[in-house]
Design an enzyme around this catalytic site. Structure first.
Site, PDB file in Angstrom:
ATOM      1  N   GLY A  46       0.835  -1.195   0.000  1.00 43.92           N
ATOM      2  CA  GLY A  46       0.000   0.000   0.000  1.00 43.92           C
ATOM      3  C   GLY A  46       0.870   1.244   0.000  1.00 43.92           C
ATOM      4  O   GLY A  46       2.041   1.192   0.404  1.00 43.92           O
ATOM      5  N   GLN A  51       3.043   9.960   1.168  1.00 47.01           N
ATOM      6  CA  GLN A  51       4.329   9.241   1.160  1.00 47.01           C
ATOM      7  C   GLN A  51       5.173   9.592  -0.058  1.00 47.01           C
ATOM      8  O   GLN A  51       6.370   9.317  -0.070  1.00 47.01           O
ATOM      9  CB  GLN A  51       4.098   7.724   1.207  1.00 47.01           C
ATOM     10  CG  GLN A  51       3.544   7.254   2.555  1.00 47.01           C
ATOM     11  CD  GLN A  51       3.406   5.751   2.592  1.00 47.01           C
ATOM     12  OE1 GLN A  51       2.426   5.215   2.106  1.00 47.01           O
ATOM     13  NE2 GLN A  51       4.396   5.068   3.131  1.00 47.01           N
ATOM     14  N   CYS A  88       6.106  -0.035   7.241  1.00 46.88           N
ATOM     15  CA  CYS A  88       5.713   1.099   6.415  1.00 46.88           C
ATOM     16  C   CYS A  88       6.875   1.462   5.502  1.00 46.88           C
ATOM     17  O   CYS A  88       8.027   1.507   5.953  1.00 46.88           O
ATOM     18  CB  CYS A  88       5.373   2.282   7.321  1.00 46.88           C
ATOM     19  SG  CYS A  88       4.911   3.769   6.424  1.00 46.88           S
ATOM     20  N   LEU A  89       6.581   1.740   4.237  1.00 49.30           N
ATOM     21  CA  LEU A  89       7.640   2.116   3.299  1.00 49.30           C
ATOM     22  C   LEU A  89       8.334   3.415   3.726  1.00 49.30           C
ATOM     23  O   LEU A  89       9.465   3.666   3.314  1.00 49.30           O
ATOM     24  CB  LEU A  89       7.076   2.255   1.884  1.00 49.30           C
ATOM     25  CG  LEU A  89       6.573   0.952   1.240  1.00 49.30           C
ATOM     26  CD1 LEU A  89       5.892   1.248  -0.082  1.00 49.30           C
ATOM     27  CD2 LEU A  89       7.704  -0.046   1.057  1.00 49.30           C
ATOM     28  N   HIS A 130      -4.112   1.460   7.863  1.00 46.35           N
ATOM     29  CA  HIS A 130      -2.770   2.053   7.820  1.00 46.35           C
ATOM     30  C   HIS A 130      -2.711   3.194   6.802  1.00 46.35           C
ATOM     31  O   HIS A 130      -2.196   4.287   7.099  1.00 46.35           O
ATOM     32  CB  HIS A 130      -1.766   0.948   7.481  1.00 46.35           C
ATOM     33  CG  HIS A 130      -0.346   1.406   7.368  1.00 46.35           C
ATOM     34  ND1 HIS A 130       0.634   1.013   8.264  1.00 46.35           N
ATOM     35  CD2 HIS A 130       0.272   2.212   6.475  1.00 46.35           C
ATOM     36  CE1 HIS A 130       1.776   1.583   7.917  1.00 46.35           C
ATOM     37  NE2 HIS A 130       1.589   2.307   6.829  1.00 46.35           N
ATOM     38  N   GLU A 131      -3.246   2.951   5.605  1.00 47.29           N
ATOM     39  CA  GLU A 131      -3.151   3.968   4.548  1.00 47.29           C
ATOM     40  C   GLU A 131      -4.040   5.175   4.845  1.00 47.29           C
ATOM     41  O   GLU A 131      -3.648   6.311   4.589  1.00 47.29           O
ATOM     42  CB  GLU A 131      -3.508   3.371   3.185  1.00 47.29           C
ATOM     43  CG  GLU A 131      -2.625   2.219   2.726  1.00 47.29           C
ATOM     44  CD  GLU A 131      -1.137   2.494   2.807  1.00 47.29           C
ATOM     45  OE1 GLU A 131      -0.717   3.656   2.720  1.00 47.29           O
ATOM     46  OE2 GLU A 131      -0.377   1.513   2.974  1.00 47.29           O
ATOM     47  N   HIS A 134      -2.446   7.516   7.145  1.00 47.28           N
ATOM     48  CA  HIS A 134      -1.474   8.415   6.492  1.00 47.28           C
ATOM     49  C   HIS A 134      -2.146   9.709   6.025  1.00 47.28           C
ATOM     50  O   HIS A 134      -1.534  10.777   6.058  1.00 47.28           O
ATOM     51  CB  HIS A 134      -0.860   7.746   5.248  1.00 47.28           C
ATOM     52  CG  HIS A 134       0.353   6.906   5.520  1.00 47.28           C
ATOM     53  ND1 HIS A 134       1.497   7.416   6.065  1.00 47.28           N
ATOM     54  CD2 HIS A 134       0.592   5.589   5.292  1.00 47.28           C
ATOM     55  CE1 HIS A 134       2.412   6.440   6.161  1.00 47.28           C
ATOM     56  NE2 HIS A 134       1.881   5.324   5.700  1.00 47.28           N
TER      57      HIS A 134
HETATM   58 ZN    ZN Z   1       2.797   3.494   5.639  1.00 47.90          ZN
END
Ligand code: ZN
Length: 162
Positions: A46, A51, A88-89, A130-131, A134
């Site tokens: 995701g 991000q 998380c990226l 999670h997304e 963000h």
């Molecule tokens: Zn993330």
């Protein structure tokens, strides 16, 4: 189609609330395509627009069942509970235990700005939460139970980076 730079924890853009998308423009369509490319290139499941430095309420997700694009998503129903590893990226090389609902229903717009409702369980439910966090400037690290720890890439854990 292009790979965009993934912003990492410490970058202010990750702490800011995102704005609603009011119309689908070519620029926004290109952003969505780039977000998908960037997510796949990083082996993530995701990615949210902040991000890649864009404060718009857009997320892309693929938990292995094909790409999902959500514009202005909101969680309208949750149930159950799951506790598991999350990453998380934007927080590379780390992971931690987070409790999330096990079932999540989301209302959003698709790329054509048509209203859609999607249901997810397990990893998909986790990715929705999670997304969407963000988009409100929230990172999972604030929800971690215990310590954030290093991911050992030689012995991968169950967690996915989202
Ligand atoms: Zn993330």
């Amino acid at each position: 189609m292009a790979i965009r730079k993934i912003r990492e924890m410490g970058d202010e853009v990750l702490t800011k609330p995102c704005k609603e998308v009011t119309k689908m423009t070519l620029r926004t369509k290109i952003l969505i395509d780039d977000m998908l490319d960037t997510m796949y290139e990083a082996y993530g499941v995701g990615l949210a627009a902040p991000q890649v430095g864009i404060l718009k309420r857009i997320v892309v997700i693929d938990v292995g069942e094909g790409p999902i694009v959500l514009v202005n998503p909101e969680i309208i129903e949750t149930s159950g509970e799951q506790t598991g590893e999350e990453g998380c990226l934007s927080v590379p090389g780390k992971s931690g235990q987070v409790t999330r609902p096990d079932y999540v229903k989301v209302r959003a717009l698709n790329e054509e700005m048509e209203e859609i409702e999607l249901e997810g369980e397990g990893l998909l439910a986790r990715a929705f939460c999670h997304e969407i966090d963000h988009l409100d400037g929230k990172l999972y690290v604030d929800l971690v139970e215990g310590e954030l720890h290093d991911v050992n890439y030689e012995e991968p854990e169950d967690g996915e980076e989202v």
